[in-house]
Design an enzyme around this catalytic site. Structure first.
Site, PDB file in Angstrom:
ATOM      1  N   LEU A 185       0.817  -1.211   0.000  1.00 53.72           N
ATOM      2  CA  LEU A 185       0.000   0.000   0.000  1.00 53.72           C
ATOM      3  C   LEU A 185       0.856   1.268   0.000  1.00 53.72           C
ATOM      4  CD1 LEU A 185      -2.907  -0.999   2.403  1.00 53.72           C
ATOM      5  CD2 LEU A 185      -3.013  -0.647  -0.059  1.00 53.72           C
ATOM      6  N   HIS A 201      -1.131  -8.753  -0.178  1.00 53.78           N
ATOM      7  CA  HIS A 201      -0.630  -7.774  -1.149  1.00 53.78           C
ATOM      8  C   HIS A 201      -1.568  -7.612  -2.344  1.00 53.78           C
ATOM      9  CE1 HIS A 201       2.854  -7.693   1.239  1.00 53.78           C
ATOM     10  NE2 HIS A 201       3.599  -8.563   0.598  1.00 53.78           N
TER      11      HIS A 201
END
Length: 518
Positions: free
Chosen positions: A214, A274
């Site tokens: 992120l 992820h």
């Protein structure tokens, strides 16, 4: 410490603060000042020396951490001195002069102790308090940031010690915040148990569950790309998009970490966290504002709209030679490759497959998002065979965004070929250093911005999607198929993508442009 302090940095005269971080929009985050103590637990480990300390150094080098108001404490079981820790991490601090490195290392101190007894944490608290009281802090604001560069198994005991011995003193304003690394559990039950244990010790606004994806520049660009460009708004839906692929490939295997990896596998290690975070930003609806909670609300909504995963829309594989590692069981079914189809049951995405693929020991190293559009109706140029329009976001390496288009081939004939509109960051922003993900996320934590961190209900929704599949794999209901290292992975995965409507382009290769080949 919401932005760069008004106090001059000792390095400010040498830096123009040209990093993208220096132009970060504070989004209504209030300015803070006072003593900042950053405590790296697990300071002698690989994660700390390779990622955490270098990220802190780069923030210091760019002026975001001021020597007059920050101190960094390492804590671990290893018997080290202050200088011992400094020498251990010195070789990982790159991109600055020896003088700058030395200035940073003088801010680093070390405390040795165990993770489950109060004695070591009492010593740690004493060291922090001595630093805080030595600063004659006029504002009285004491801020303590704990970074757990540790295995998740010790999170509960370490957090209990922090809560009991090392909290920001109630006599002063400020805060205590805790960064915890993934994996957050192995399935829904273990994640909920961990969340409950940490939730009894800290409020949700004090916990920062870090997923470094992120913090990547191109992942952060997704919100801007989708919601600031009129071009994409009418196209970003089931009417125009045929399928979406989110891909993570590594060209090496487990490299001696087979025993650890075998406990988790590629789905837990990469896809469930992820790639699912990237999926949320690609598929979510427009948030009310850029406030962290509004963004995280939309991420939770799209996760809750994902239908149960079907076995026939999953391929798992294991590369030949994986079980040669003596730490891997001979009967291991743990996937080193997985291709999983997610389907979103809402108005925007009904019928569009999202194909999440990740694997080790493949033919290349890259991470990218590939949005494939439907065929142009009424193909008067007879160019379908050349491939469809695709919008590709290359996350790593060679960060880029490019659109594959069909264009006229130069010459006297009316012939077509595929080319691209290309934004390659190395070329367009060749004078700008793209920050590492950990730099951005640590800075976000100091600022109190939780936008790029995983909220508890988001974590639960993510595990609800994958836990049934993971239990079936662990129970042997799905078997890993073999594939050869250095290939694209199992052939069954390509067949799955084809069944999902993905049309592979043959004869086209994107080459990252450089100044030397223009």
């Amino acid at each position: 410490m919401s932005g760069v302090s008004s106090e001059s940095s000792p390095l400010s005269g040498r830096n123009s603060f040209s990093s993208p971080l220096s132009r970060f929009n504070d989004l209504e985050l209030s300015s803070e000042s006072g003593c900042l103590s950053i405590i790296v637990l697990g300071a002698s480990g690989d994660l700390a020396k390779k990622k955490t300390f270098p990220a802190l150094f780069h923030l210091f080098h760019q002026g975001f951490l001021q020597s007059g108001e920050v101190h960094i404490f390492g804590y671990a079981r290893s018997n080290l001195s202050d200088d011992g820790l400094r020498e251990r991490i010195r070789g990982y601090l790159k991109g600055a002069s020896d003088e700058h490195v030395s200035q940073f290392l003088q801010l680093v101190k070390y405390v040795s102790g165990s993770y489950d007894s109060g004695e070591g944490f009492e010593l740690l608290n004493k060291a922090i308090s001595e630093y805080e009281t030595s600063k004659n802090n006029e504002s009285g604001s004491y801020r303590r940031l704990f970074y757990l560069a540790l295995p998740p198994s010790v999170y509960p005991s370490v957090c209990k010690m922090i809560r009991s011995y090392c909290m920001n003193p109630s006599s002063h304003t400020g805060w205590t915040r805790v960064i915890v690394e993934k994996p957050f559990g192995k399935d829904l039950d273990s994640a909920e148990e961990l969340s409950a244990e940490l939730g009894q010790l800290f409020e949700e606004e004090q916990l920062y569950r870090i997923d470094h994806y992120l913090g990547k520049e191109l992942v952060q660009n997704l919100l801007v790309l989708r919601f600031a460009n009129r071009l994409f708004m009418p196209l970003w839906n089931r009417d125009s998009i045929a399928n979406v692929q989110i891909v993570f490939k590594e060209d090496f295997g487990t490299d001696g970490r087979g025993g650890y990896f075998d406990q988790y596998g590629i789905i837990r290690d990469i896809i469930q966290n992820h790639l699912l975070q990237v999926f949320c930003l690609v598929a979510m609806e427009k948030p009310v504002s850029l406030k962290p909670e509004h963004i995280r609300d939309e991420k939770v909504k799209v996760l809750q709209s994902v239908e149960p995963i079907k076995h026939e829309e999953v391929v798992i594989g294991q590369y030949d030679g994986y079980k040669d590692d003596p730490t891997v069981p001979d009967d291991s079914n743990t996937p080193t490759y997985a291709s999983v189809v997610l389907r979103v049951h809402n108005e925007r995405w009904e019928g569009v497959p999202f194909i999440l693929k990740a694997g080790k020991a493949l033919n290349s190293r890259k991470a990218e998002i590939r949005v494939q559009f439907k065929d142009a109706p009424g193909d008067i140029f007879r160019c379908k065979k050349q491939g469809r329009n695709e919008f590709v976001i290359r996350l790593q390496p060679s960060e880029a965004m490019y659109m594959k288009l069909t264009v006229k081939k130069p010459g006297l004939e009316m012939a077509t070929e595929q080319s691209e509109l290309d934004l390659s960051y190395g070329l367009r922003y060749n004078d700008v250093k793209i920050p590492e993900a950990y730099e951005r996320l640590i800075l976000d934590t100091i600022r109190g911005d939780q936008q790029h961190f995983v909220r508890r209900d988001e974590l639960r929704a993510a595990w609800e999607i994958f836990t049934p599949l993971l239990h079936d794999i662990d129970g042997g209901k799905l078997k890993s198929v073999p594939y050869k290292p250095g290939t694209r992975g199992p052939q069954e995965a390509d067949e799955l993508s084809k069944r999902m409507g993905y049309v592979q382009t043959h004869g086209y290769i994107w080459v990252a442009p450089t100044l030397s080949n223009i």
